[in-house]
Design an enzyme around this catalytic site. Structure first.
Site, PDB file in Angstrom:
ATOM      1  CG  ASP A   7     -43.142 -13.679 -23.802  1.00  0.00           C
ATOM      2  OD1 ASP A   7     -42.920 -12.651 -24.475  1.00  0.00           O
ATOM      3  OD2 ASP A   7     -42.875 -13.762 -22.593  1.00  0.00           O
ATOM      4  CB  SER A   8     -38.803 -13.113 -25.147  1.00  0.00           C
ATOM      5  OG  SER A   8     -39.322 -12.445 -24.010  1.00  0.00           O
ATOM      6  CE1 TYR A  39     -36.329 -13.706 -27.904  1.00  0.00           C
ATOM      7  CE2 TYR A  39     -38.294 -12.929 -29.045  1.00  0.00           C
ATOM      8  CZ  TYR A  39     -37.422 -13.949 -28.729  1.00  0.00           C
ATOM      9  OH  TYR A  39     -37.636 -15.205 -29.237  1.00  0.00           O
ATOM     10  N   GLY A  40     -35.566  -7.586 -25.252  1.00  0.00           N
ATOM     11  CA  GLY A  40     -35.672  -6.125 -25.196  1.00  0.00           C
ATOM     12  C   GLY A  40     -34.435  -5.350 -25.571  1.00  0.00           C
ATOM     13  CB  CYS A  70     -43.251 -11.164 -27.090  1.00  0.00           C
ATOM     14  SG  CYS A  70     -41.664 -10.332 -26.893  1.00  0.00           S
ATOM     15  CG  ASN A  71     -46.127  -5.623 -25.397  1.00  0.00           C
ATOM     16  OD1 ASN A  71     -46.266  -6.419 -24.476  1.00  0.00           O
ATOM     17  ND2 ASN A  71     -47.102  -4.825 -25.788  1.00  0.00           N
ATOM     18  CB  THR A  72     -39.817  -6.934 -27.509  1.00  0.00           C
ATOM     19  OG1 THR A  72     -39.804  -6.227 -26.266  1.00  0.00           O
ATOM     20  CG2 THR A  72     -38.531  -6.662 -28.258  1.00  0.00           C
ATOM     21  CB  CYS A 182     -43.044  -5.610 -21.222  1.00  0.00           C
ATOM     22  SG  CYS A 182     -42.080  -7.143 -21.105  1.00  0.00           S
ATOM     23  CB  THR A 183     -46.556 -10.215 -21.664  1.00  0.00           C
ATOM     24  OG1 THR A 183     -45.348 -10.728 -22.265  1.00  0.00           O
ATOM     25  CG2 THR A 183     -47.523  -9.794 -22.764  1.00  0.00           C
ATOM     26  CG  HIS A 184     -41.370 -10.810 -19.096  1.00  0.00           C
ATOM     27  ND1 HIS A 184     -41.309 -10.872 -20.470  1.00  0.00           N
ATOM     28  CD2 HIS A 184     -40.789 -11.951 -18.637  1.00  0.00           C
ATOM     29  CE1 HIS A 184     -40.698 -12.001 -20.823  1.00  0.00           C
ATOM     30  NE2 HIS A 184     -40.381 -12.672 -19.736  1.00  0.00           N
TER      31      HIS A 184
END
Length: 262
Positions: A7-8, A39-40, A70-72, A182-184
């Site tokens: 992930d970012s 990353y967004g 990471c979706n991005t 977004c996983t965050h």
């Protein structure tokens, strides 16, 4: 089996937490690209480079499969990663299909919250069009949530004010699902739950992602919960400092609490 998760930053710990609940007998490598988070709002070329650096590092260190948590990064890089690497690559995808399948009221909509890159990317728009859900889906970029998460600022007034200011743009009574794209954002389920009407359910793509991992690799769900076997890396450097490991442990504990909120 050794499985890599990338992930970012520390948002992908929500995916790791889901993986550990089902695959505790396996070994995990977790790569957080903390030098380049978030990353967004990065360029496509930057995200591609960061993603290849991370996944190649995990494969070099023995990962037999990699989850891009990471979706991005999934939105930008998943096709190129799969085309250029020989190990299975599992990507994230906002749980729009899950919301679409669960919704039983055509008059209600789904709200997807994500980073600007994911919201504006072709992958999410293509998914919505394929589901014939364009008229039933609204998108909202919440870039500041990633920064709040990385600072472990989960329940501050700044967070709550930001969420209220953004969500007030919508008549929430007209929605039945909020999709965490977004996983965050899993860190903020409690604050979101306070703001949303009771009839709006919160869903994410973590469970579906790990189900795809299990299916693609032919794995079996663990019958017992073993002590997690995880090594953590910050942008290619193994995390050994006790204070950082304790921070990760606290984040995982919070995410476990957030799993129960829907």
């Amino acid at each position: 089996m050794r499985i890599g998760i990338f992930d970012s930053g520390l948002g992908g710990l929500s995916v790791l937490n889901e993986a550990l609940s089902k695959l505790s007998e396996h070994e995990f490598l977790y790569y957080a690209d903390v030098k380049n988070v978030p990353y967004g709002q990065k360029s496509r070329d930057e995200i591609l480079k960061f993603s290849f650096d991370a996944v190649k590092f995990l494969v070099k260190n023995g990962a037999k499969a990699v989850v891009v948590a990471c979706n991005t990064a999934t939105s930008v890089a998943i096709k190129e990663l799969r085309a250029n690497l020989s190990v299975p690559i599992i990507g994230m995808e906002p749980a729009v299909k899950k919301a679409h399948d669960l919704s039983h009221d055509d008059a209600l909509k789904t709200l997807v919250i994500a980073t600007p890159v994911t919201v504006n990317g072709a992958k999410l728009k293509e998914l919505i069009i394929n589901l014939n859900a364009k008229d039933k889906t609204e998108l909202l970029a919440l870039p500041r949530l990633v920064n709040f998460a990385e600072k472990a600022e989960f329940e501050s007034e700044n967070v709550k004010s930001y969420l209220k200011e953004e969500l007030v743009k919508f008549d929430l009574s007209k929605f039945d699902f909020l999709v965490l794209g977004c996983t965050h954002f899993n860190y903020f389920k409690d604050s979101l739950r306070e703001i949303l009407p009771p009839n709006v359910s919160i869903i994410d793509g973590n469970e579906g992602t790990i189900k795809r991992l299990i299916s693609e690799l032919g794995l079996k769900i663990s019958s017992v919960n073993l002590t997690p076997n995880v090594k953590f890396f910050y942008s290619g450097e193994e995390v050994c400092e006790q204070n950082e490991l304790e921070k990760i442990s606290r984040n995982l504990a919070r995410l476990e609490k957030m799993r129960a909120i829907c």
